[in-house]
Design an enzyme around this catalytic site. Structure first.
Site, PDB file in Angstrom:
ATOM      1  CG  HIS A  54      -1.887   1.090   0.941  1.00 50.48           C
ATOM      2  ND1 HIS A  54      -3.544   0.836   0.654  1.00 50.48           N
ATOM      3  CD2 HIS A  54      -2.006   1.736   2.038  1.00 50.48           C
ATOM      4  CE1 HIS A  54      -4.521   2.260   0.598  1.00 50.48           C
ATOM      5  NE2 HIS A  54      -3.357   2.627   1.522  1.00 50.48           N
ATOM      6  CG  HIS A 100     -10.453   3.317   3.041  1.00 50.60           C
ATOM      7  ND1 HIS A 100     -10.957   3.855   4.057  1.00 50.60           N
ATOM      8  CD2 HIS A 100      -8.777   3.498   3.369  1.00 50.60           C
ATOM      9  CE1 HIS A 100     -10.098   4.057   4.582  1.00 50.60           C
ATOM     10  NE2 HIS A 100      -8.735   4.150   4.098  1.00 50.60           N
ATOM     11  NE  ARG A 121      -7.015  13.395   7.718  1.00 55.31           N
ATOM     12  CZ  ARG A 121      -8.003  12.453   7.091  1.00 55.31           C
ATOM     13  NH1 ARG A 121      -9.347  12.417   7.892  1.00 55.31           N
ATOM     14  NH2 ARG A 121      -7.505  10.885   7.139  1.00 55.31           N
ATOM     15  CG  ASP A 495      -3.238   5.853 -12.216  1.00 52.19           C
ATOM     16  OD1 ASP A 495      -2.895   4.110 -11.906  1.00 52.19           O
ATOM     17  OD2 ASP A 495      -2.911   6.327 -11.689  1.00 52.19           O
ATOM     18  N   GLY A 532      -2.190   9.125  -7.731  1.00 48.76           N
ATOM     19  CA  GLY A 532      -3.000   8.247  -8.229  1.00 48.76           C
ATOM     20  C   GLY A 532      -2.623   7.038  -6.867  1.00 48.76           C
TER      21      GLY A 532
END
Length: 729
Positions: A54, A100, A121, A495, A532
């Site tokens: 991630h 998410h 944010r 993206d 992205g």
């Protein structure tokens, strides 16, 4: 001796505690080499989140390098919180999309809400005021109660956060397929506007400058959220509910306003949102970009409860937090500002010249790590892919029942109107929304000007699964067409790449080929990638989602006056621009009749896309066209039906195509309505009918005729999703 009970460095190695955190044996050994010793518990956790998929893109980084990232309008590309693109008059548009997915699968309301909060944010950290939100969602079929629960929770979460913080949700897309059972995709996009001289960067520099924490007090929510987002979903994933963050939009609103005031202070050096990996990623990334070191005194971090360890502080993903670097001696000015906005804040450290990331708690060292290897030297994996064998045979569509197929497609949740869901979002707050969610891109006026920003978010799965390279080109072109359809000049894109496990050869190849296609389309359409996100390991019980690249694209409308009468009217003639061919591979028709997609389709002509796009944009701005709609899923007949139902207009059309071609999804086509008294002068535009004031929708071909009440079509199209959700309760 530490006041916190944690595994020793020996226990971490012998019991392979690092594996539970997401590090492989080889990665752990690399950490040992970097440090010249075995890492302690806090250091192991820090490396595990910073080197997670991630945060580090360790399987996708080589493919992301293909994307063009610069262009005539680009002011700031990938590497900061969001991309920044010039729109003239010393103004810029700031935008980004984030996923998410995993949190939303476990806790749909909070997973979606915090996804919205996080992307807001990101935009605010650049210094921009958000003007609108978009989202791209995928769920399993709605005959499954779990998928219904996920859909309802996600939509409520998106609306709950966006509505409370006062930012309109103006566009989106939602599709449904069994391949997303238990693994929904929740991709949130935010767009903001800023003056050039207010653009901020996430950097920590200036020896002795202070680090300020502001926002919610740190709790234990979201610990290892970045690692969780880098794993496959399993039956044990439910136990990781604490990895899902909890959002507070009211604090989010205070933080947004305080941040936008703080950026006006000349003493602000750098600012970054505490997103994935929390305080760890924001602080270490800022140090890396500033070419400096940081010393954080963790006993100064505002905490929600006593006894939170340095490990927990650094890995917590408590929401609504920002990290600032300010000039030494000006700290109180910022603390007073945050106090005025009723926000917790504290000076928690300073910039150093050591190029090391040092964490202490009451003078005891809990981490001492070189900055650059932590932030920039995660391992990169280049794996072996495996090409898919394409089915080059042709399916038979000669005997389809046109009426039956028409209504089955019209009420399928992927094609059906999403108004039942979108009506839960505030689409008008701020009073600048010109075009709301519907058939086109959204358009939001730039306050105080006659300019507007058009934005769209689009994804593709079936075509990318069928042919990743061509499908990758198609998803970029689809977003491009949606901006053209409102008369905007496409500027740039963001993206979100949603795929299964890259450790599986076929999926790795999908990622490689689809990004190659996307990069080619970006080059030809002149839409560079400025920001992205990548979301891999989207799998449930060993079954991968379809490869689903999502494209968010923004365009500029220099003068919105032509939109005052940009709506189809009775008597307007209808044209289709672009050829209709036998293109059924990857289509909704193929999925409906054969239950799967497994056949090739024609490649997309990107040069033709540019030529058509410029011609249509010119015709819109010259006042020739009253409406433009791209021909999308379900083909021409479905597109005409949606046009008629959405505006409540009758339609009479004569089209020289076959029954099956009514549902063909040949790319690059538009349906346009020409204003009464105007003449359309565009190549390959074929007149197919006109709009009427009757309740009749009539489409005639040499082989069939569809004649239905517009009111009936509207009821089926607009009521399909509500019916799915209410009849299954």
């Amino acid at each position: 001796m530490s006041k916190f009970i944690e595994p020793s460095v020996e226990e971490i190695k012998l019991e392979k505690v690092y594996q539970d955190m997401g590090l492989s044996d080889q990665e752990y050994e690399k950490v040992c080499d970097i440090l010249g010793r075995q890492p302690n518990f806090t250091e192991t956790g820090i490396f595990s989140v910073m080197w997670s998929e991630h945060c580090s893109y360790k399987h996708s980084k080589p493919f992301l390098k293909q994307f063009p990232t610069s262009g005539e309008h680009v002011l700031m590309g990938p590497g900061e919180g969001a991309g920044v693109v010039d729109i003239g008059d010393n103004q810029a548009v700031v935008f980004k999309v984030e996923s998410h997915n995993h949190p939303s699968a476990i806790e749909p309301y909070q997973g979606a809400a915090t996804g919205v909060g996080g992307i807001i944010r990101d935009i605010v950290s650049i210094g921009a005021r958000p003007i609108n939100l978009l989202n791209s969602l995928r769920f399993g079929e709605l005959d499954n109660k779990q998928n219904q629960r996920l859909l309802k929770g996600v939509v409520k979460g998106i609306g709950g956060y966006g509505n409370c913080i006062g930012i309109p949700t103006t566009a989106g897309e939602i599709e449904f397929d069994e391949r997303y059972d238990g693994n929904p995709l929740v991709n949130a996009m935010c767009v903001g506007v800023i003056n050039h001289d207010m653009i901020q960067k996430g950097t920590a520099k200036g020896i002795g400058n202070s680090v300020i924490y502001v926002g919610l007090k740190t709790g234990r929510d979201g610990i290892h959220g970045a690692t969780f987002a880098s794993e496959e979903l399993t039956e044990e994933s439910e136990s990781k509910r604490p990895s899902v963050q909890i959002g507070d939009p009211f604090v989010g609103k205070k933080l947004m306003e305080a941040t936008l005031e703080a950026i006006t202070f000349d003493e602000l050096v750098g600012i970054q949102d505490m997103g994935a990996a929390g305080l760890t990623s924001s602080s270490s990334e800022m140090a890396a970009k500033g070419g400096s070191g940081l010393h954080l005194r963790l006993e100064q971090v505002p905490t929600r409860e006593p006894g939170i360890s340095p490990y927990e502080m650094m890995l917590s993903e408590t929401q609504e937090r920002m990290l600032l670097v300010v000039e030494k001696g000006t700290e109180q000015k910022f603390l007073d500002l945050f106090d005025k906005h009723e926000l917790d804040s504290a000076v928690i450290g300073e910039v150093t010249d050591t190029n090391r990331f040092v964490l202490t708690y009451e003078d005891e060292v809990y981490a001492d790590i070189p900055v650059e290897p932590l932030a920039d030297e995660a391992p990169v994996y280049i794996l072996e892919g495996e090409e898919k064998n394409y089915n080059t045979s042709k399916n038979d569509y000669t005997h389809i029942d046109v009426k039956d197929t028409f209504f089955k497609l019209l009420k399928h949740p992927t094609i059906a109107s999403k108004h039942y869901l979108y009506d839960q979002y505030d689409q008008q707050v701020g009073a600048n929304t010109i075009i709301k969610p519907g058939l086109q891109a959204s358009v939001v006026r730039v306050e105080g000007t006659n300019k507007a920003i058009a934005s769209t978010i689009d994804g593709e799965a079936l075509y990318v699964y069928n042919n990743p390279y061509e499908g990758g080109k198609m998803v970029v072109a689809e977003a491009y067409r949606n901006l053209i359809a409102v008369g905007a000049t496409p500027l740039a894109m963001t993206d979100c790449l949603n795929y299964g496990s890259p450790e599986k050869k076929e999926i790795y190849q999908q990622l490689a080929d689809s990004t190659k296609g996307m990069a080619e389309a970006c080059d030809i359409l002149k839409t560079p990638v400025v920001s992205g996100n990548v979301s891999l390991y989207n799998e449930t019980k060993g079954t991968s989602i379809f490869p689903t690249p999502i494209v968010g694209m923004v365009g500029l409308i220099e003068n919105v006056d032509y939109l005052n009468d940009f709506q189809p009217q009775v008597g307007d003639k209808l044209y289709v621009i672009g050829d209709t061919k036998d293109d059924f591979g990857g289509s909704q028709l193929e999925k409906l009749i054969y239950g799967k997609v497994n056949h090739e389709f024609e490649s997309i002509d990107l040069s033709s896309e540019v030529k058509k796009g410029e011609s249509i944009k010119t015709a819109i701005r010259q006042g020739v066209l009253s409406h433009v709609q791209t021909v999308g899923k379900g083909g021409l007949l479905i597109t005409l039906a949606k046009l008629s139902a959405h505006y409540g207009l009758g339609l009479k059309s004569l089209i020289d195509i076959t029954n099956a071609q009514l549902f063909s999804e040949t790319q690059g086509r538009y349906v346009v309505s020409v204003k009464s008294g105007k003449t359309l002068n565009i190549d390959n535009a074929i007149e197919i009918g006109l709009l009427t004031d009757s309740d009749n929708f009539k489409v005639t071909t040499p082989y069939t005729e569809i004649s239905e009440n517009v009111s009936d079509i509207k009821q089926i199209w607009e009521g399909a999703i509500a019916q799915c959700l209410t009849t299954q309760d």
